[in-house]
Design a protein around this motif. Structure first.
Motif, short mmCIF file in Angstrom:
data_model
loop_
_atom_site.label_atom_id
_atom_site.label_comp_id
_atom_site.label_asym_id
_atom_site.label_seq_id
_atom_site.Cartn_x
_atom_site.Cartn_y
_atom_site.Cartn_z
N GLY A 134 -5.73 4.49 -3.42
CA GLY A 134 -4.82 5.41 -2.51
C GLY A 134 -3.46 5.68 -3.01
O GLY A 134 -2.81 6.52 -2.64
N CYS A 135 -2.91 4.95 -3.91
CA CYS A 135 -1.78 5.01 -4.59
C CYS A 135 -1.84 5.92 -5.82
O CYS A 135 -2.26 5.75 -6.54
CB CYS A 135 -1.12 3.63 -4.71
N ARG A 136 -0.87 6.92 -5.79
CA ARG A 136 -0.64 7.87 -6.81
C ARG A 136 0.34 7.53 -7.40
O ARG A 136 1.39 6.80 -7.31
CB ARG A 136 -0.35 9.18 -6.52
N ILE A 137 0.22 7.57 -9.00
CA ILE A 137 0.98 6.86 -10.11
C ILE A 137 1.82 7.80 -10.79
O ILE A 137 1.20 8.93 -11.29
CB ILE A 137 0.29 5.99 -11.06
N ILE A 138 3.02 7.49 -11.19
CA ILE A 138 3.90 8.39 -11.85
C ILE A 138 4.50 7.57 -12.77
O ILE A 138 5.23 6.65 -12.27
CB ILE A 138 5.06 9.12 -11.05
N ILE A 139 4.59 7.92 -14.06
CA ILE A 139 5.36 6.92 -15.05
C ILE A 139 6.43 7.67 -15.40
O ILE A 139 6.57 8.96 -15.61
CB ILE A 139 4.40 7.23 -16.51
N PHE A 159 4.06 12.26 -15.11
CA PHE A 159 4.72 11.73 -16.28
C PHE A 159 5.95 12.27 -16.27
O PHE A 159 6.29 13.65 -16.56
CB PHE A 159 4.00 11.75 -17.38
N VAL A 160 7.34 11.62 -15.95
CA VAL A 160 8.54 12.29 -16.16
C VAL A 160 9.37 11.40 -16.94
O VAL A 160 9.37 10.12 -16.90
CB VAL A 160 8.97 12.54 -14.58
N ALA A 215 8.65 15.76 -8.27
CA ALA A 215 7.26 15.25 -8.83
C ALA A 215 6.80 14.04 -7.92
O ALA A 215 5.61 14.15 -7.48
CB ALA A 215 7.67 14.37 -10.13
N VAL A 216 7.52 13.38 -7.04
CA VAL A 216 7.08 12.52 -6.15
C VAL A 216 6.30 13.26 -4.97
O VAL A 216 5.15 12.84 -4.61
CB VAL A 216 8.13 11.45 -5.30
N ARG A 217 6.92 14.40 -4.27
CA ARG A 217 6.21 15.22 -3.59
C ARG A 217 4.92 15.82 -4.10
O ARG A 217 3.71 15.90 -3.17
CB ARG A 217 7.12 16.25 -2.79
N ARG A 218 5.02 16.59 -5.13
CA ARG A 218 3.85 17.05 -5.87
C ARG A 218 2.63 16.21 -6.00
O ARG A 218 1.43 16.37 -5.59
CB ARG A 218 4.20 17.87 -7.02
N VAL A 219 3.12 14.90 -6.59
CA VAL A 219 1.88 14.05 -6.88
C VAL A 219 1.40 13.50 -5.68
O VAL A 219 0.08 13.31 -5.55
CB VAL A 219 2.28 12.93 -7.80
N HIS A 220 2.22 13.47 -4.47
CA HIS A 220 1.61 12.88 -3.39
C HIS A 220 0.74 13.85 -2.63
O HIS A 220 -0.23 13.26 -1.87
CB HIS A 220 2.95 12.37 -2.46
N SER A 221 1.10 15.04 -2.96
CA SER A 221 0.05 16.25 -2.27
C SER A 221 -1.11 16.37 -3.17
O SER A 221 -2.04 17.04 -2.78
CB SER A 221 0.83 17.34 -2.11
N ALA A 259 0.77 -1.36 -0.06
CA ALA A 259 0.14 0.22 0.07
C ALA A 259 0.90 1.22 0.01
O ALA A 259 0.85 2.07 0.98
CB ALA A 259 -1.09 0.00 1.14
N PRO A 260 1.64 1.27 -0.97
CA PRO A 260 2.54 2.67 -1.21
C PRO A 260 1.73 3.86 -1.26
O PRO A 260 0.59 3.92 -1.67
CB PRO A 260 3.57 2.52 -2.15
N ASP A 261 2.38 5.24 -0.92
CA ASP A 261 1.73 6.21 -1.35
C ASP A 261 1.71 6.77 -2.75
O ASP A 261 0.87 7.07 -3.53
CB ASP A 261 2.23 7.51 -0.43
N VAL A 262 2.86 6.40 -3.47
CA VAL A 262 3.19 6.68 -4.71
C VAL A 262 4.08 5.33 -5.43
O VAL A 262 4.96 4.85 -4.79
CB VAL A 262 4.23 7.94 -4.85
N ALA A 263 3.57 5.25 -6.44
CA ALA A 263 4.29 4.23 -7.46
C ALA A 263 4.90 4.86 -8.64
O ALA A 263 4.35 5.49 -9.42
CB ALA A 263 3.25 2.92 -7.82
#
Length: 201
Positions: A75-80, A101-102, A114-120, A47-51
């Motif tokens: 609940g997990c936000r995703i970044i490609i 997307f980065v 990006a991780v911090r902003r997507v998490h927020s 159950a991570p916060d960000v993948a």
């Protein structure tokens, strides 16, 4: 603490990303996997916060894994995070539920940001890729044309495609002809290459 899952089929890249993120006081990498299938399984367990998902991985690719994660671990936000900044990938990633997307050649501080902003709760998209995506537009391929090109990519015959998709050979030829026309290609192999270059496949 922001708990992050990393999925990339290249162990060296995965390790480097983990090192960069683990240096931050508010970020912890809780899992590292090498396939899209493992990303889904691990996310359900951890159950991570960000993948952070690569696009091209064995089994499920990052876009397929993103769509599954979006449904199964909401609940997990995703970044490609990919080497291939293709406009079609961006559109498909957003449709799959990704929030960011980065590209991998971004500076490390951009990835951390990006991780911090997507998490927020924000969306983060590489600006050059966003502009190119708008200029290129959405994929003109229908879902069936996409399926046909995906299968012929590995050299499958019309007969093979017909069997795999439970279609007549004539219907497969029609889809191929349409896809070739839409990509501006002369052959099916060129249509596959052009569709891949644009991130439509």
């Amino acid at each position: 603490m922001i708990r992050v899952l990393l999925a990339d089929d290249q162990a060296m890249v995965r390790g480097a990303l983990a090192t960069v993120l683990d240096l931050e006081p508010d970020i912890e990498v809780v899992a590292q996997v090498g396939t899209g299938d493992d990303a889904v399984t691990s996310a359900r367990e951890q159950a991570p916060d960000v993948a952070l998902l690569d696009v091209q991985m064995p089994g499920k690719d990052g876009l397929e894994a993103a769509a599954e994660l979006h449904k199964l671990v909401p609940g997990c936000r995703i970044i490609i995070c990919t080497t291939f900044g293709r406009p079609g990938y961006l559109a498909r990633a957003m449709a799959a539920g990704a929030a960011g997307f980065v590209v991998k050649d971004s500076p490390p501080e951009q990835l951390v940001d990006a991780v911090r902003r997507v998490h927020s709760g924000l969306r983060v998209v590489d600006p050059a890729l966003a502009a190119e995506s708008l200029a290129t537009g959405a994929s003109p391929l229908t879902a069936r044309e996409h399926d046909v090109l995906r299968i012929v990519k590995d050299g499958s015959t019309v007969s093979d495609v017909a069997k795999a998709l439970h279609l007549s050979e004539g219907t497969v030829r029609n889809h191929l002809s349409s896809a070739i026309g839409k990509t501006g290609a002369r052959t099916r192999a060129e249509a596959v290459r052009l569709a891949e270059d644009r991130g439509w496949l």
